[in-house]
Write a protein that holds these residues in place. Structure first.
Motif, PDB file in Angstrom:
ATOM      1  N   HIS A 134      -1.780 -11.268 -12.102  1.00 47.06           N
ATOM      2  CA  HIS A 134      -1.445 -10.658 -10.836  1.00 47.06           C
ATOM      3  C   HIS A 134      -1.276  -9.103 -10.951  1.00 47.06           C
ATOM      4  O   HIS A 134      -0.662  -8.805 -11.919  1.00 47.06           O
ATOM      5  CB  HIS A 134      -0.350 -11.074  -9.989  1.00 47.06           C
ATOM      6  N   TYR A 135      -1.934  -8.461  -9.989  1.00 46.32           N
ATOM      7  CA  TYR A 135      -2.026  -6.933 -10.082  1.00 46.32           C
ATOM      8  C   TYR A 135      -1.712  -6.511  -8.689  1.00 46.32           C
ATOM      9  O   TYR A 135      -2.041  -6.742  -7.799  1.00 46.32           O
ATOM     10  CB  TYR A 135      -3.517  -6.722 -10.615  1.00 46.32           C
ATOM     11  N   TRP A 136      -0.923  -5.357  -8.845  1.00 43.46           N
ATOM     12  CA  TRP A 136      -0.545  -4.360  -7.745  1.00 43.46           C
ATOM     13  C   TRP A 136      -0.415  -3.018  -8.163  1.00 43.46           C
ATOM     14  O   TRP A 136      -0.338  -2.601  -9.288  1.00 43.46           O
ATOM     15  CB  TRP A 136       0.354  -5.046  -6.786  1.00 43.46           C
ATOM     16  N   GLN A 178      -0.469 -11.082  -2.306  1.00 45.50           N
ATOM     17  CA  GLN A 178      -0.061 -10.199  -1.434  1.00 45.50           C
ATOM     18  C   GLN A 178       1.322 -10.437  -0.976  1.00 45.50           C
ATOM     19  O   GLN A 178       1.689 -11.413  -0.934  1.00 45.50           O
ATOM     20  CB  GLN A 178      -0.892 -10.462  -0.298  1.00 45.50           C
ATOM     21  N   PHE A 179       1.689  -9.280  -0.969  1.00 45.58           N
ATOM     22  CA  PHE A 179       3.391  -9.354  -0.757  1.00 45.58           C
ATOM     23  C   PHE A 179       4.018  -8.119   0.108  1.00 45.58           C
ATOM     24  O   PHE A 179       3.373  -7.188   0.281  1.00 45.58           O
ATOM     25  CB  PHE A 179       4.319  -9.268  -2.007  1.00 45.58           C
ATOM     26  N   LYS A 180       5.253  -8.199   0.877  1.00 47.15           N
ATOM     27  CA  LYS A 180       5.647  -7.214   1.480  1.00 47.15           C
ATOM     28  C   LYS A 180       7.178  -7.026   0.918  1.00 47.15           C
ATOM     29  O   LYS A 180       7.791  -8.136   0.106  1.00 47.15           O
ATOM     30  CB  LYS A 180       5.666  -7.660   3.010  1.00 47.15           C
ATOM     31  N   LEU A 181       7.835  -6.150   1.259  1.00 47.15           N
ATOM     32  CA  LEU A 181       9.027  -5.994   0.720  1.00 47.15           C
ATOM     33  C   LEU A 181      10.149  -6.777   1.662  1.00 47.15           C
ATOM     34  O   LEU A 181       9.876  -7.036   3.023  1.00 47.15           O
ATOM     35  CB  LEU A 181       9.668  -4.606   0.871  1.00 47.15           C
ATOM     36  N   ASP A 182      11.159  -7.748   1.106  1.00 47.47           N
ATOM     37  CA  ASP A 182      11.925  -8.638   1.720  1.00 47.47           C
ATOM     38  C   ASP A 182      13.268  -7.788   2.282  1.00 47.47           C
ATOM     39  O   ASP A 182      13.979  -7.420   1.499  1.00 47.47           O
ATOM     40  CB  ASP A 182      12.241  -9.674   0.726  1.00 47.47           C
ATOM     41  N   GLU A 183      13.212  -7.609   3.447  1.00 49.18           N
ATOM     42  CA  GLU A 183      14.377  -6.985   4.243  1.00 49.18           C
ATOM     43  C   GLU A 183      15.635  -7.639   3.982  1.00 49.18           C
ATOM     44  O   GLU A 183      16.981  -6.982   3.769  1.00 49.18           O
ATOM     45  CB  GLU A 183      14.201  -6.718   5.726  1.00 49.18           C
ATOM     46  N   ILE A 212       0.566  -2.279 -12.047  1.00 50.27           N
ATOM     47  CA  ILE A 212       1.354  -3.375 -12.447  1.00 50.27           C
ATOM     48  C   ILE A 212       0.866  -4.293 -12.644  1.00 50.27           C
ATOM     49  O   ILE A 212       0.165  -5.013 -11.760  1.00 50.27           O
ATOM     50  CB  ILE A 212       2.800  -3.541 -11.734  1.00 50.27           C
ATOM     51  N   LEU A 213       0.321  -4.921 -13.953  1.00 46.14           N
ATOM     52  CA  LEU A 213      -0.214  -6.408 -14.329  1.00 46.14           C
ATOM     53  C   LEU A 213       0.451  -7.260 -14.644  1.00 46.14           C
ATOM     54  O   LEU A 213       1.177  -6.885 -15.843  1.00 46.14           O
ATOM     55  CB  LEU A 213      -1.510  -5.695 -14.972  1.00 46.14           C
ATOM     56  N   LEU A 214       0.812  -8.208 -14.079  1.00 44.24           N
ATOM     57  CA  LEU A 214       1.577  -9.379 -14.659  1.00 44.24           C
ATOM     58  C   LEU A 214       0.766 -10.530 -15.162  1.00 44.24           C
ATOM     59  O   LEU A 214      -0.170 -10.804 -14.614  1.00 44.24           O
ATOM     60  CB  LEU A 214       2.607  -9.924 -13.763  1.00 44.24           C
ATOM     61  N   ASP A 215       1.011 -11.103 -16.472  1.00 44.52           N
ATOM     62  CA  ASP A 215       0.189 -12.242 -16.737  1.00 44.52           C
ATOM     63  C   ASP A 215       1.440 -13.232 -17.020  1.00 44.52           C
ATOM     64  O   ASP A 215       2.172 -13.044 -18.284  1.00 44.52           O
ATOM     65  CB  ASP A 215      -0.686 -12.152 -17.976  1.00 44.52           C
ATOM     66  N   TYR A 216       1.766 -14.074 -16.309  1.00 43.07           N
ATOM     67  CA  TYR A 216       2.911 -15.124 -16.436  1.00 43.07           C
ATOM     68  C   TYR A 216       2.828 -15.971 -17.745  1.00 43.07           C
ATOM     69  O   TYR A 216       3.556 -15.954 -18.259  1.00 43.07           O
ATOM     70  CB  TYR A 216       2.981 -15.882 -15.132  1.00 43.07           C
ATOM     71  N   SER A 246      -0.576  -4.258  -2.392  1.00 41.78           N
ATOM     72  CA  SER A 246      -1.032  -5.747  -2.953  1.00 41.78           C
ATOM     73  C   SER A 246      -2.156  -6.394  -2.389  1.00 41.78           C
ATOM     74  O   SER A 246      -3.007  -5.630  -1.881  1.00 41.78           O
ATOM     75  CB  SER A 246       0.154  -6.418  -2.781  1.00 41.78           C
ATOM     76  N   GLY A 247      -2.550  -7.369  -2.876  1.00 42.27           N
ATOM     77  CA  GLY A 247      -3.914  -8.181  -2.445  1.00 42.27           C
ATOM     78  C   GLY A 247      -5.168  -7.141  -3.124  1.00 42.27           C
ATOM     79  O   GLY A 247      -6.247  -7.590  -2.740  1.00 42.27           O
ATOM     80  N   LEU A 248      -4.939  -6.762  -4.328  1.00 48.18           N
ATOM     81  CA  LEU A 248      -5.944  -5.961  -5.007  1.00 48.18           C
ATOM     82  C   LEU A 248      -6.262  -6.603  -6.220  1.00 48.18           C
ATOM     83  O   LEU A 248      -5.732  -7.809  -6.677  1.00 48.18           O
ATOM     84  CB  LEU A 248      -5.320  -4.685  -5.621  1.00 48.18           C
ATOM     85  N   GLU A 249      -7.646  -6.748  -6.327  1.00 42.95           N
ATOM     86  CA  GLU A 249      -8.328  -7.149  -7.788  1.00 42.95           C
ATOM     87  C   GLU A 249      -7.881  -6.482  -8.859  1.00 42.95           C
ATOM     88  O   GLU A 249      -7.464  -5.232  -8.985  1.00 42.95           O
ATOM     89  CB  GLU A 249      -9.905  -6.724  -7.579  1.00 42.95           C
ATOM     90  N   GLU A 250      -7.776  -7.451  -9.757  1.00 45.70           N
ATOM     91  CA  GLU A 250      -7.467  -6.571 -11.378  1.00 45.70           C
ATOM     92  C   GLU A 250      -8.498  -5.734 -11.865  1.00 45.70           C
ATOM     93  O   GLU A 250      -9.765  -6.200 -11.624  1.00 45.70           O
ATOM     94  CB  GLU A 250      -7.122  -8.054 -12.198  1.00 45.70           C
TER      95      GLU A 250
END
Length: 224
Positions: free
Chosen positions: A104-106, A47-52, A169-173, A215-219
């Protein structure tokens, strides 16, 4: 402050189509360092927010910092708090979470923009660069009614995709994969392959309209 028009155009059009960018097509079947939560594959969904603190002065955040809108004129720089995390030359904003492991997925609602980039960047990426123009960022972009994948200032067309209202967007680090998703078909459209060595964060460039993050979504099922 408005983005210098010439500089903004260079950022938007930077890159050339070359075969060397490791991108695979599949048919459809903040410094943030001291502000970010360390996300892992064993915890809750990212889960994320945009960083002002990172947002360029032409970008306004809204909906509790989950959305961003581009303002042609922007703000007078004297009205924007100075800090080394902020992008001074490019219309870029980072997410406020860092990622150093896991999948991670958003999703991003893009229907109100005709020119943007979405993907990931190293948390400590230079604020003098635009996302996609260096080796510290990996993005999917849309401009002139065409999609592309971009890193290190190298651009590769992404074909067989129109202009959906919302993309994933799906990220696999660990695997070094960044994937553009068809959210309706739960299918991978395009893959950028890389080697991630430092913490990443969600990254966004915007030169028209607005973007809304989810964000905070299931893949989506069936992708692992």
């Amino acid at each position: 402050m408005a983005i210098h028009l010439k500089a903004a155009r260079l950022c938007r059009l930077a890159g050339r189509t070359v075969p060397s960018l490791s991108v695979t097509h599949r048919p459809a079947v903040s410094h943030p360092e001291r502000r970010c939560f360390l996300s892992t594959s064993t915890g809750k969904n990212l889960q994320f927010k945009l960083d002002e603190q990172t947002a360029h002065s032409s970008l306004d955040l809204f909906k509790k910092n989950t959305a961003v809108i581009y303002r042609m004129l922007g703000l007078d720089p004297s009205h924007v708090q100075k800090n080394p995390e902020r992008f001074q030359d490019w219309a870029v904003v980072f997410g406020d979470e860092k990622i150093s492991s896991g999948r991670h997925y958003w999703e991003v609602t893009v229907k109100k923009s005709q020119e943007f980039r979405v993907g990931v960047a190293e948390v400590l990426m230079s604020r003098e660069d635009c996302v996609g123009t260096n080796s510290s960022s990996w993005v999917f972009g849309y401009a002139q009614r065409k999609w592309f994948a971009m890193t290190s200032n190298k651009m590769v067309p992404v074909t067989q995709v129109g202009k959906p209202d919302r993309i994933g967007i799906l990220l696999d680090y660990e695997a070094g994969l960044l994937e553009l998703m068809d959210v309706e078909k739960h299918a991978i459209i395009h893959t950028i392959r890389a080697q991630y060595k430092t913490p990443l964060c969600p990254a966004f460039g915007l030169w028209d309209g607005e973007l809304l993050t989810h964000s905070g979504l299931e893949e989506p099922e069936g992708l692992k």
